[in-house]
Design an enzyme around this catalytic site. Sequence first.
Site, PDB file in Angstrom:
ATOM      1  N   TYR A  12      -1.065  -0.892  10.137  1.00 38.99           N
ATOM      2  CA  TYR A  12      -1.225  -1.202   8.705  1.00 38.99           C
ATOM      3  C   TYR A  12       0.000  -0.723   7.928  1.00 38.99           C
ATOM      4  O   TYR A  12       0.594  -1.472   7.142  1.00 38.99           O
ATOM      5  CB  TYR A  12      -2.497  -0.508   8.208  1.00 38.99           C
ATOM      6  CG  TYR A  12      -2.822  -0.677   6.744  1.00 38.99           C
ATOM      7  CD1 TYR A  12      -3.276  -1.889   6.240  1.00 38.99           C
ATOM      8  CD2 TYR A  12      -2.723   0.407   5.863  1.00 38.99           C
ATOM      9  CE1 TYR A  12      -3.608  -2.039   4.893  1.00 38.99           C
ATOM     10  CE2 TYR A  12      -3.057   0.271   4.518  1.00 38.99           C
ATOM     11  CZ  TYR A  12      -3.493  -0.955   4.043  1.00 38.99           C
ATOM     12  OH  TYR A  12      -3.823  -1.082   2.706  1.00 38.99           O
ATOM     13  N   SER A  29       0.853  -1.188   0.000  1.00 38.07           N
ATOM     14  CA  SER A  29       0.000   0.000   0.000  1.00 38.07           C
ATOM     15  C   SER A  29       0.885   1.233   0.000  1.00 38.07           C
ATOM     16  O   SER A  29       2.013   1.208   0.512  1.00 38.07           O
ATOM     17  CB  SER A  29      -0.875   0.022   1.251  1.00 38.07           C
ATOM     18  OG  SER A  29      -1.468   1.292   1.408  1.00 38.07           O
TER      19      SER A  29
HETATM   20  P1  NAD Z   1     -11.338  -5.739   0.332  1.00 40.04           P
HETATM   21  O1  NAD Z   1     -11.660  -5.328   1.728  1.00 40.04           O
HETATM   22  O2  NAD Z   1     -12.348  -5.490  -0.736  1.00 40.04           O
HETATM   23  O3  NAD Z   1     -10.963  -7.297   0.303  1.00 40.04           O
HETATM   24  C1  NAD Z   1     -10.209  -7.886   1.299  1.00 40.04           C
HETATM   25  C2  NAD Z   1     -10.717  -9.289   1.515  1.00 40.04           C
HETATM   26  O4  NAD Z   1      -9.886  -9.915   2.508  1.00 40.04           O
HETATM   27  C3  NAD Z   1     -12.155  -9.356   2.054  1.00 40.04           C
HETATM   28  O5  NAD Z   1     -12.931 -10.218   1.231  1.00 40.04           O
HETATM   29  C4  NAD Z   1     -11.999  -9.911   3.457  1.00 40.04           C
HETATM   30  O6  NAD Z   1     -13.106 -10.710   3.874  1.00 40.04           O
HETATM   31  C5  NAD Z   1     -10.712 -10.708   3.338  1.00 40.04           C
HETATM   32  N1  NAD Z   1     -10.048 -10.923   4.622  1.00 40.04           N
HETATM   33  C6  NAD Z   1      -9.870 -10.024   5.621  1.00 40.04           C
HETATM   34  N2  NAD Z   1      -9.253 -10.593   6.656  1.00 40.04           N
HETATM   35  C7  NAD Z   1      -9.019 -11.884   6.312  1.00 40.04           C
HETATM   36  C8  NAD Z   1      -8.404 -12.990   6.972  1.00 40.04           C
HETATM   37  N3  NAD Z   1      -7.923 -12.871   8.217  1.00 40.04           N
HETATM   38  N4  NAD Z   1      -8.309 -14.172   6.332  1.00 40.04           N
HETATM   39  C9  NAD Z   1      -8.833 -14.308   5.065  1.00 40.04           C
HETATM   40  N5  NAD Z   1      -9.440 -13.292   4.396  1.00 40.04           N
HETATM   41  C10 NAD Z   1      -9.526 -12.107   5.014  1.00 40.04           C
HETATM   42  O7  NAD Z   1      -9.941  -5.030  -0.005  1.00 40.04           O
HETATM   43  P2  NAD Z   1      -9.340  -4.431  -1.357  1.00 40.04           P
HETATM   44  O8  NAD Z   1      -9.671  -2.999  -1.386  1.00 40.04           O
HETATM   45  O9  NAD Z   1      -9.659  -5.296  -2.498  1.00 40.04           O
HETATM   46  O10 NAD Z   1      -7.786  -4.553  -1.019  1.00 40.04           O
HETATM   47  C11 NAD Z   1      -7.039  -5.708  -1.339  1.00 40.04           C
HETATM   48  C12 NAD Z   1      -5.604  -5.497  -0.869  1.00 40.04           C
HETATM   49  O11 NAD Z   1      -5.090  -4.279  -1.436  1.00 40.04           O
HETATM   50  C13 NAD Z   1      -5.471  -5.358   0.638  1.00 40.04           C
HETATM   51  O12 NAD Z   1      -4.301  -6.031   1.056  1.00 40.04           O
HETATM   52  C14 NAD Z   1      -5.328  -3.863   0.840  1.00 40.04           C
HETATM   53  O13 NAD Z   1      -4.607  -3.555   2.020  1.00 40.04           O
HETATM   54  C15 NAD Z   1      -4.594  -3.451  -0.418  1.00 40.04           C
HETATM   55  N6  NAD Z   1      -4.792  -2.027  -0.753  1.00 40.04           N
HETATM   56  C16 NAD Z   1      -6.053  -1.545  -1.038  1.00 40.04           C
HETATM   57  C17 NAD Z   1      -6.196  -0.192  -1.328  1.00 40.04           C
HETATM   58  C18 NAD Z   1      -7.548   0.410  -1.626  1.00 40.04           C
HETATM   59  O14 NAD Z   1      -7.619   1.661  -1.773  1.00 40.04           O
HETATM   60  N7  NAD Z   1      -8.604  -0.351  -1.740  1.00 40.04           N
HETATM   61  C19 NAD Z   1      -5.076   0.653  -1.339  1.00 40.04           C
HETATM   62  C20 NAD Z   1      -3.835   0.121  -1.047  1.00 40.04           C
HETATM   63  C21 NAD Z   1      -3.709  -1.223  -0.762  1.00 40.04           C
END
Ligand code: NAD
Length: 247
Positions: free
Chosen positions: A160, A147
């Site tokens: 985080y 991130s």
């Molecule tokens: P999201 O919340 O849509 O999806 C994350 C998924 O992980 C969810 O389905 C959740 O149920 C699952 N999850 C959470 N804890 C878990 C666990 N302990 N075991 C198994 N599954 C688990 O997130 P996203 O926006 O698609 O982000 C995906 C990745 O990208 C993440 O690692 C996030 O930190 C990173 N990211 C996202 C953004 C953003 O703006 N959306 C920005 C930077 C980084």
Amino acid sequence: MSFQNKTIVITGGASGIGLLCGRCYAREGANVLLIDIDREKLKAAVEDIAASGGIAAGVRGDVRCYPDVKRACDAAVSRFGSIDILLNCAGGASTRVFQCDMEYHEYPLEYIDWGIDVNLKGPMYFSREAMKQMVRQRSGVIVLLGSIAGEEGNARSVDYSAAKSALTHGFLKSLAQCGAPYNIRVCAVSPGPVLTRPEMAQMQTLMGRAAEAQEIADFILFITSDKASFVTGANFMIDGGRSCMSV
Ligand code: NAD
């Protein structure tokens, strides 16, 4: 970029970037195994991919729990015969998940533990277990989802930011060194704001907007394809130039 008959294991695959990648790989002929802690969303995700003619299976599991991690990797191999690509997408900010608006010195300790365990320990567990199969195959690609917070810090999401930073620097480079003798590539993708969450539209970038999830998925498909066969140990910022904005 052919993924025909390849097996893709995706943690956090029931929603957001993980699910979108799952759909894209399935469309390219891959077998997709999704792992998620949310049973209902996981079931819907697997059904959604199957309804479009893709091959998908789901394993309900928690990335923090090693027996769940092993069960998911075993399921991928017994069902599809290999693990060609591992995407570590499960993650999130504890302050958002627990709706915590406290300063760091007041954070409950369990939020800090959650942030480190889900965002760092989970990918470390999954990469270790998947790597056993990749070593046997003498091939594989592992992707770590970082991130922008891991680069620039975040006073409202300290655990985080710390976890993502460790993931996309020390762990990424170490794992790339471990994998290279076995033809296993390891890369990190560190997004800026992505519209899997509407509030991300508020975050500034050089390009004046947040990313569509498809823009992240497209890049992930490229670096996991044979077209990126000489790429390993690198962390790619997909952030619309945010990391080079002057403050
Ligand atoms: P999201 O919340 O849509 O999806 C994350 C998924 O992980 C969810 O389905 C959740 O149920 C699952 N999850 C959470 N804890 C878990 C666990 N302990 N075991 C198994 N599954 C688990 O997130 P996203 O926006 O698609 O982000 C995906 C990745 O990208 C993440 O690692 C996030 O930190 C990173 N990211 C996202 C953004 C953003 O703006 N959306 C920005 C930077 C980084």
